[in-house]
Design a protein around this motif. Sequence first.
Motif, PDB file in Angstrom:
ATOM      1  N   LEU A 134       0.800  -1.226   0.000  1.00 24.82           N
ATOM      2  CA  LEU A 134       0.000   0.000   0.000  1.00 24.82           C
ATOM      3  C   LEU A 134       0.834   1.278   0.000  1.00 24.82           C
ATOM      4  O   LEU A 134       0.432   2.285  -0.606  1.00 24.82           O
ATOM      5  CB  LEU A 134      -0.936   0.005   1.218  1.00 24.82           C
ATOM      6  N   PHE A 135       1.990   1.245   0.687  1.00 24.08           N
ATOM      7  CA  PHE A 135       2.737   2.483   0.881  1.00 24.08           C
ATOM      8  C   PHE A 135       4.202   2.396   0.441  1.00 24.08           C
ATOM      9  O   PHE A 135       4.659   3.207  -0.367  1.00 24.08           O
ATOM     10  CB  PHE A 135       2.674   2.909   2.359  1.00 24.08           C
ATOM     11  N   LEU A 136       4.937   1.435   0.979  1.00 24.47           N
ATOM     12  CA  LEU A 136       6.382   1.415   0.796  1.00 24.47           C
ATOM     13  C   LEU A 136       6.785   1.146  -0.645  1.00 24.47           C
ATOM     14  O   LEU A 136       7.747   1.740  -1.153  1.00 24.47           O
ATOM     15  CB  LEU A 136       7.017   0.377   1.724  1.00 24.47           C
ATOM     16  N   ALA A 137       6.089   0.240  -1.328  1.00 25.43           N
ATOM     17  CA  ALA A 137       6.445  -0.089  -2.710  1.00 25.43           C
ATOM     18  C   ALA A 137       6.294   1.131  -3.611  1.00 25.43           C
ATOM     19  O   ALA A 137       7.123   1.370  -4.511  1.00 25.43           O
ATOM     20  CB  ALA A 137       5.577  -1.233  -3.216  1.00 25.43           C
ATOM     21  N   LYS A 138       5.244   1.932  -3.391  1.00 27.87           N
ATOM     22  CA  LYS A 138       5.048   3.146  -4.196  1.00 27.87           C
ATOM     23  C   LYS A 138       6.174   4.151  -3.964  1.00 27.87           C
ATOM     24  O   LYS A 138       6.660   4.790  -4.908  1.00 27.87           O
ATOM     25  CB  LYS A 138       3.706   3.780  -3.860  1.00 27.87           C
ATOM     26  N   ALA A 139       6.577   4.270  -2.688  1.00 31.33           N
ATOM     27  CA  ALA A 139       7.670   5.198  -2.364  1.00 31.33           C
ATOM     28  C   ALA A 139       8.969   4.754  -3.025  1.00 31.33           C
ATOM     29  O   ALA A 139       9.742   5.584  -3.539  1.00 31.33           O
ATOM     30  CB  ALA A 139       7.838   5.290  -0.852  1.00 31.33           C
ATOM     31  N   ARG A 140       9.244   3.442  -3.034  1.00 34.91           N
ATOM     32  CA  ARG A 140      10.452   2.944  -3.686  1.00 34.91           C
ATOM     33  C   ARG A 140      10.406   3.206  -5.190  1.00 34.91           C
ATOM     34  O   ARG A 140      11.419   3.571  -5.803  1.00 34.91           O
ATOM     35  CB  ARG A 140      10.625   1.444  -3.423  1.00 34.91           C
ATOM     36  N   ALA A 141       9.256   3.023  -5.776  1.00 31.10           N
ATOM     37  CA  ALA A 141       9.124   3.262  -7.217  1.00 31.10           C
ATOM     38  C   ALA A 141       9.353   4.730  -7.554  1.00 31.10           C
ATOM     39  O   ALA A 141       9.978   5.061  -8.577  1.00 31.10           O
ATOM     40  CB  ALA A 141       7.743   2.816  -7.683  1.00 31.10           C
ATOM     41  N   GLN A 142       8.869   5.632  -6.706  1.00 35.09           N
ATOM     42  CA  GLN A 142       9.072   7.067  -6.945  1.00 35.09           C
ATOM     43  C   GLN A 142      10.548   7.432  -6.841  1.00 35.09           C
ATOM     44  O   GLN A 142      11.062   8.225  -7.638  1.00 35.09           O
ATOM     45  CB  GLN A 142       8.235   7.868  -5.949  1.00 35.09           C
ATOM     46  N   ARG A 143      11.243   6.852  -5.839  1.00 36.54           N
ATOM     47  CA  ARG A 143      12.677   7.135  -5.709  1.00 36.54           C
ATOM     48  C   ARG A 143      13.445   6.609  -6.906  1.00 36.54           C
ATOM     49  O   ARG A 143      14.367   7.263  -7.421  1.00 36.54           O
ATOM     50  CB  ARG A 143      13.218   6.514  -4.412  1.00 36.54           C
ATOM     51  N   ALA A 144      13.069   5.399  -7.352  1.00 33.69           N
ATOM     52  CA  ALA A 144      13.755   4.824  -8.508  1.00 33.69           C
ATOM     53  C   ALA A 144      13.551   5.688  -9.746  1.00 33.69           C
ATOM     54  O   ALA A 144      14.493   5.915 -10.535  1.00 33.69           O
ATOM     55  CB  ALA A 144      13.233   3.411  -8.761  1.00 33.69           C
ATOM     56  N   GLN A 145      12.340   6.192  -9.932  1.00 27.99           N
ATOM     57  CA  GLN A 145      12.066   7.046 -11.089  1.00 27.99           C
ATOM     58  C   GLN A 145      12.841   8.342 -11.010  1.00 27.99           C
ATOM     59  O   GLN A 145      13.316   8.868 -12.030  1.00 27.99           O
ATOM     60  CB  GLN A 145      10.564   7.323 -11.160  1.00 27.99           C
ATOM     61  N   ALA A 146      12.995   8.867  -9.782  1.00 30.40           N
ATOM     62  CA  ALA A 146      13.760  10.100  -9.614  1.00 30.40           C
ATOM     63  C   ALA A 146      15.218   9.900 -10.005  1.00 30.40           C
ATOM     64  O   ALA A 146      15.839  10.766 -10.650  1.00 30.40           O
ATOM     65  CB  ALA A 146      13.651  10.578  -8.170  1.00 30.40           C
ATOM     66  N   PHE A 147      15.802   8.759  -9.651  1.00 30.70           N
ATOM     67  CA  PHE A 147      17.190   8.478 -10.033  1.00 30.70           C
ATOM     68  C   PHE A 147      17.341   8.370 -11.548  1.00 30.70           C
ATOM     69  O   PHE A 147      18.347   8.797 -12.113  1.00 30.70           O
ATOM     70  CB  PHE A 147      17.671   7.185  -9.369  1.00 30.70           C
ATOM     71  N   GLU A 148      16.331   7.796 -12.190  1.00 36.07           N
ATOM     72  CA  GLU A 148      16.419   7.593 -13.641  1.00 36.07           C
ATOM     73  C   GLU A 148      16.413   8.903 -14.401  1.00 36.07           C
ATOM     74  O   GLU A 148      16.877   8.963 -15.556  1.00 36.07           O
ATOM     75  CB  GLU A 148      15.253   6.724 -14.102  1.00 36.07           C
ATOM     76  N   THR A 149      15.904   9.985 -13.774  1.00 37.14           N
ATOM     77  CA  THR A 149      15.836  11.288 -14.458  1.00 37.14           C
ATOM     78  C   THR A 149      17.010  12.204 -14.120  1.00 37.14           C
ATOM     79  O   THR A 149      17.052  13.347 -14.575  1.00 37.14           O
ATOM     80  CB  THR A 149      14.526  11.989 -14.090  1.00 37.14           C
ATOM     81  N   MET A 150      17.954  11.751 -13.301  1.00 38.71           N
ATOM     82  CA  MET A 150      19.104  12.579 -12.931  1.00 38.71           C
ATOM     83  C   MET A 150      20.109  12.608 -14.063  1.00 38.71           C
ATOM     84  O   MET A 150      20.856  11.652 -14.288  1.00 38.71           O
ATOM     85  CB  MET A 150      19.763  12.031 -11.660  1.00 38.71           C
ATOM     86  N   THR A 151      20.126  13.704 -14.786  1.00 37.20           N
ATOM     87  CA  THR A 151      21.039  13.819 -15.943  1.00 37.20           C
ATOM     88  C   THR A 151      22.487  13.991 -15.514  1.00 37.20           C
ATOM     89  O   THR A 151      23.398  13.773 -16.318  1.00 37.20           O
ATOM     90  CB  THR A 151      20.622  15.020 -16.802  1.00 37.20           C
ATOM     91  N   ALA A 152      22.703  14.382 -14.251  1.00 37.15           N
ATOM     92  CA  ALA A 152      24.081  14.581 -13.789  1.00 37.15           C
ATOM     93  C   ALA A 152      24.798  13.248 -13.591  1.00 37.15           C
ATOM     94  O   ALA A 152      26.026  13.217 -13.441  1.00 37.15           O
ATOM     95  CB  ALA A 152      24.088  15.371 -12.478  1.00 37.15           C
ATOM     96  N   LEU A 153      24.072  12.156 -13.591  1.00 30.30           N
ATOM     97  CA  LEU A 153      24.673  10.846 -13.379  1.00 30.30           C
ATOM     98  C   LEU A 153      24.815  10.107 -14.703  1.00 30.30           C
ATOM     99  O   LEU A 153      24.044  10.327 -15.648  1.00 30.30           O
ATOM    100  CB  LEU A 153      23.794  10.009 -12.433  1.00 30.30           C
ATOM    101  N   SER A 154      25.775   9.203 -14.744  1.00 27.84           N
ATOM    102  CA  SER A 154      25.935   8.384 -15.937  1.00 27.84           C
ATOM    103  C   SER A 154      24.795   7.371 -16.026  1.00 27.84           C
ATOM    104  O   SER A 154      24.090   7.132 -15.051  1.00 27.84           O
ATOM    105  CB  SER A 154      27.277   7.651 -15.907  1.00 27.84           C
ATOM    106  N   GLN A 155      24.643   6.763 -17.196  1.00 25.54           N
ATOM    107  CA  GLN A 155      23.587   5.773 -17.384  1.00 25.54           C
ATOM    108  C   GLN A 155      23.756   4.608 -16.418  1.00 25.54           C
ATOM    109  O   GLN A 155      22.780   4.123 -15.827  1.00 25.54           O
ATOM    110  CB  GLN A 155      23.609   5.254 -18.831  1.00 25.54           C
ATOM    111  N   GLU A 156      24.993   4.163 -16.229  1.00 28.24           N
ATOM    112  CA  GLU A 156      25.247   3.048 -15.332  1.00 28.24           C
ATOM    113  C   GLU A 156      24.895   3.396 -13.890  1.00 28.24           C
ATOM    114  O   GLU A 156      24.306   2.591 -13.165  1.00 28.24           O
ATOM    115  CB  GLU A 156      26.714   2.616 -15.406  1.00 28.24           C
ATOM    116  N   GLU A 157      25.258   4.638 -13.471  1.00 27.26           N
ATOM    117  CA  GLU A 157      24.958   5.056 -12.104  1.00 27.26           C
ATOM    118  C   GLU A 157      23.452   5.186 -11.891  1.00 27.26           C
ATOM    119  O   GLU A 157      22.931   4.820 -10.836  1.00 27.26           O
ATOM    120  CB  GLU A 157      25.645   6.388 -11.790  1.00 27.26           C
ATOM    121  N   ARG A 158      22.732   5.739 -12.900  1.00 24.25           N
ATOM    122  CA  ARG A 158      21.284   5.866 -12.767  1.00 24.25           C
ATOM    123  C   ARG A 158      20.622   4.494 -12.623  1.00 24.25           C
ATOM    124  O   ARG A 158      19.732   4.304 -11.803  1.00 24.25           O
ATOM    125  CB  ARG A 158      20.700   6.603 -13.983  1.00 24.25           C
TER     126      ARG A 158
END
Length: 277
Positions: free
Chosen positions: A25-49
């Motif tokens: 109900l709660f934790l899985a959604k929060a993890r998914a949001q954090r993962a999506q935020a990392f994927e949009t960080m252009t300052a990081l390399s593809q491997e790091e994202r």
Amino acid sequence: MDFDFALLLVVLTAVSGVIWLLDRLFLAKARAQRAQAFETMTALSQEEREARSRNALREPVAVEYARSFFPVLFVILLFRSFIAEPFKIPSGSMMPTLLVGDFILVNKFSYGLRLPVLNKKVLDVGEPKRGDVFVFRYPENPKEDYIKRVIGLPGDEITYRNKVLYVNGEEIAETGLGPYVGPGESGRSMAGAQVKLEKLGAVEHRIMELPQAFIGHEGTWKVPPGHYFAMGDNRDNSQDSRFWGFVPEQNLVGRAFVIWMNFDNGIDFSRIGTLIK
């Protein structure tokens, strides 16, 4: 010290279920949001994202265990509480029907569906019949399970005198079968015992008596409403209703119906699958 396995099973099922549900109900959604935020960080390399996104999606250890064990615990709880429960025979009080080392299954819905731990009946689907082999919670210590045979129903008058059983004034028929010959240590300990075939209503079953033994508990008992009179098939070696009284209806666990294993200094394959009657 008494160990309440039913209570432990309920607690483990409830805790793992709550952890799994909160995560969904709660934790899985929060993890998914954090993962999506990392994927949009252009300052990081593809491997790091990708690496940070995977780490963000990783379940906590508690959630991983809860997700894995909850379905298994839930199925075991349902089966054990409402369908069948295994028991091991620890003593010779039900010889020759049941031997030390027999592992049996008990039908949990024969006498009504009951909530685990609370033992509160929620659905009435049947009652004990005279001659049933039943498991119940010992009246003097409800955390301890006993197994005996139903001799008296509510309202019955039971008399046991000179090794003869009477139900409502009628002598229960017996036929001698000869001396007992049985396997294992328990069999050797009962040398000299005599086996008889007892006809208890529609049920024919074997009992055992020691000709020279006197248990000192004879008399007449009137079974009160909502109670049952229980006796072991090993009549001269059984602590039963003759000693401690009646079995209350709320103490019923279920009807024993099959032996699925026997282990007494080795496996006795001949007893596997034996129906209990």
